[in-house]
Motif scaffolding. Structure first.
Motif, short mmCIF file in Angstrom:
data_model
loop_
_atom_site.label_atom_id
_atom_site.label_comp_id
_atom_site.label_asym_id
_atom_site.label_seq_id
_atom_site.Cartn_x
_atom_site.Cartn_y
_atom_site.Cartn_z
N UNK A 96 0.97 -1.18 -0.07
CA UNK A 96 0.04 0.03 -0.08
C UNK A 96 0.88 1.22 -0.22
N UNK A 97 1.89 1.23 0.91
CA UNK A 97 3.00 2.35 1.01
C UNK A 97 3.53 2.64 -0.56
N UNK A 98 3.84 1.50 -1.17
CA UNK A 98 4.55 1.69 -2.82
C UNK A 98 3.46 2.38 -3.49
N UNK A 99 2.29 1.86 -3.45
CA UNK A 99 1.14 2.75 -4.47
C UNK A 99 1.08 4.12 -4.00
N UNK A 100 0.85 4.47 -2.53
CA UNK A 100 1.03 5.65 -2.08
C UNK A 100 2.54 6.58 -2.76
N UNK A 101 3.41 5.81 -2.81
CA UNK A 101 4.65 6.84 -3.27
C UNK A 101 4.45 7.00 -4.56
#
Lengths: 259, 259
Positions: free
Chosen positions: B177-182
């Protein structure tokens, strides 16, 4: 500068000499310049700088020159007075700036100079010689005269007995006249300086006093000569100064301490 | 922590260990505490501290405890990016503060954390965990997500592969999820964080880009959850961020660099 052969003392003093070789007028340095500046052999400079970079105290730029590192800046923010005083003074300085639209600065005493710890500047205001972290002479700047006046008899005699550089044709360098200005400043808590530091700038300054009656800082407004009358600037500078002092615990009736 | 017996190396690293023992949560220390903190013998601590005081790097308080000295603060102001970026960003931050009356903060990347280099605070605004010089986690603060997103693939993998502390029940700790936020943040240049760092605070952040397309800082507004809508805060944060970027030489069309 004296150096002993005791290895510990020598190494630690060399490390500090390298650090403090960085100054406002030379904020990036090469290894060769550091060696020349400090008189420390290049090989030793290289080793110590590598260590300082490793610790984050210095940073290496892409062009190979060195600057003060962000981690050292962070460490500096822990200095008492600066960060707490800045944070506390900021709203008062904002309001003073809103009211006058002129440079507003906050300074503290360090050695025989005033150090600017916060500054707000108007884009169209008069050119200012100081910057945050910069130094101003005690004898001919507004904040300097306030800090000098309240710095105790020893400081006054040391400064007045030393070299008093004439910055402009209007700089007061007569020790007796300065002594009477100091006495007046202690009485009123304010100093007004007209064109003594730069020809076209006047400064109106006041003291900041803490809960124990110590003068811990000076607040000033710097205006282009003639743009704001002394009568207009002084009361607002004084009220802002008193406001900051109250936040530090000062109340009317607290006697000034001089130490 | 490794120590060699080579006298030079050992002394200089000890000096730096003593300096960097001062932190936001322990900004004044006694000699005994310094010895305990660093594992350096008390007699050596005493000698090195004396030298640091002599150089103005540390100061001795009247109660015998030590703090960071004003001269070290001054040295820190020479760190590039901090003072110049602060000075340049200040009017934009002032205006943003005037428009929104909420916390405004400016942060840069240092190692695997965001360091707050300037902050303006409203007296009645939500309680803020940061202070100037303080650090914020990259994975769950507004400025942190912006800096992390633009910090390059290695930094992202190191942070997402490491420990991701859950600060509140809403902290996003799932690496995917963090990767997609980045990825979204790199596309939009902004990050919105709701209650991930402190339960009752939201942050709206944007990137600051220099003339070479490097993301050098992040600007954010921190608001009490629900007090200012995302729709109201975001455009003003973005325009202020673009204004600061323009001052740094950025122009529309300059491609982002990631290194």
């Amino acid at each position: 500068m004296p150096r002993t052969n005791e290895p510990g003392r020598s190494v630690s003093s060399r490390l500090l000499e390298i650090l403090f070789a960085f100054r406002a007028e030379q904020s990036d340095l090469s290894l060769t310049e550091l060696a020349r500046e400090t008189g420390i052999p290049l090989a030793t400079v290289r080793r110590l700088v590598l260590e300082l970079v490793g610790a984050g105290a210095l940073e290496r730029r892409s062009d190979g020159r060195y600057t003060v590192g962000l981690r050292l800046w962070q460490l500096g923010t822990l200095a008492p007075l600066t960060e707490s005083l800045r944070t506390l003074a900021q709203p008062f300085m904002d309001d003073l700036y809103t009211a006058l639209r002129q440079h507003v600065q906050l300074a503290v005493l360090e050695g025989q100079q005033a150090v600017v710890i916060e500054r707000l500047s108007a884009p169209k205001a008069v050119g200012l010689v100081s910057q945050v972290g910069g130094r101003l002479p005690l004898h001919c700047s507004g904040v300097g005269k306030v800090l000098l006046s309240h710095g105790g008899a020893d400081l006054i005699e040391n400064v007045l007995g030393g070299r008093l550089p004439r910055q402009t044709s209007r700089t007061v360098v007569d020790p007796d006249l300065l002594r009477s200005q100091m006495a007046a400043c202690r009485r009123t808590g304010t100093a007004t300086v007209r064109g003594e530091l730069t020809e076209d700038a006047d400064s109106v300054a006041t003291r900041i006093v803490d809960g124990e009656g110590r003068v811990v800082a000076a607040l000033s407004v710097v205006v282009r000569t003639g743009s704001v009358t002394h009568q207009a600037a002084l009361p607002s500078v004084v009220t802002s100064g008193l406001g900051i002092s109250r936040q530090l615990g000062w109340r009317p009736g607290i006697r000034l301490r001089e130490d």
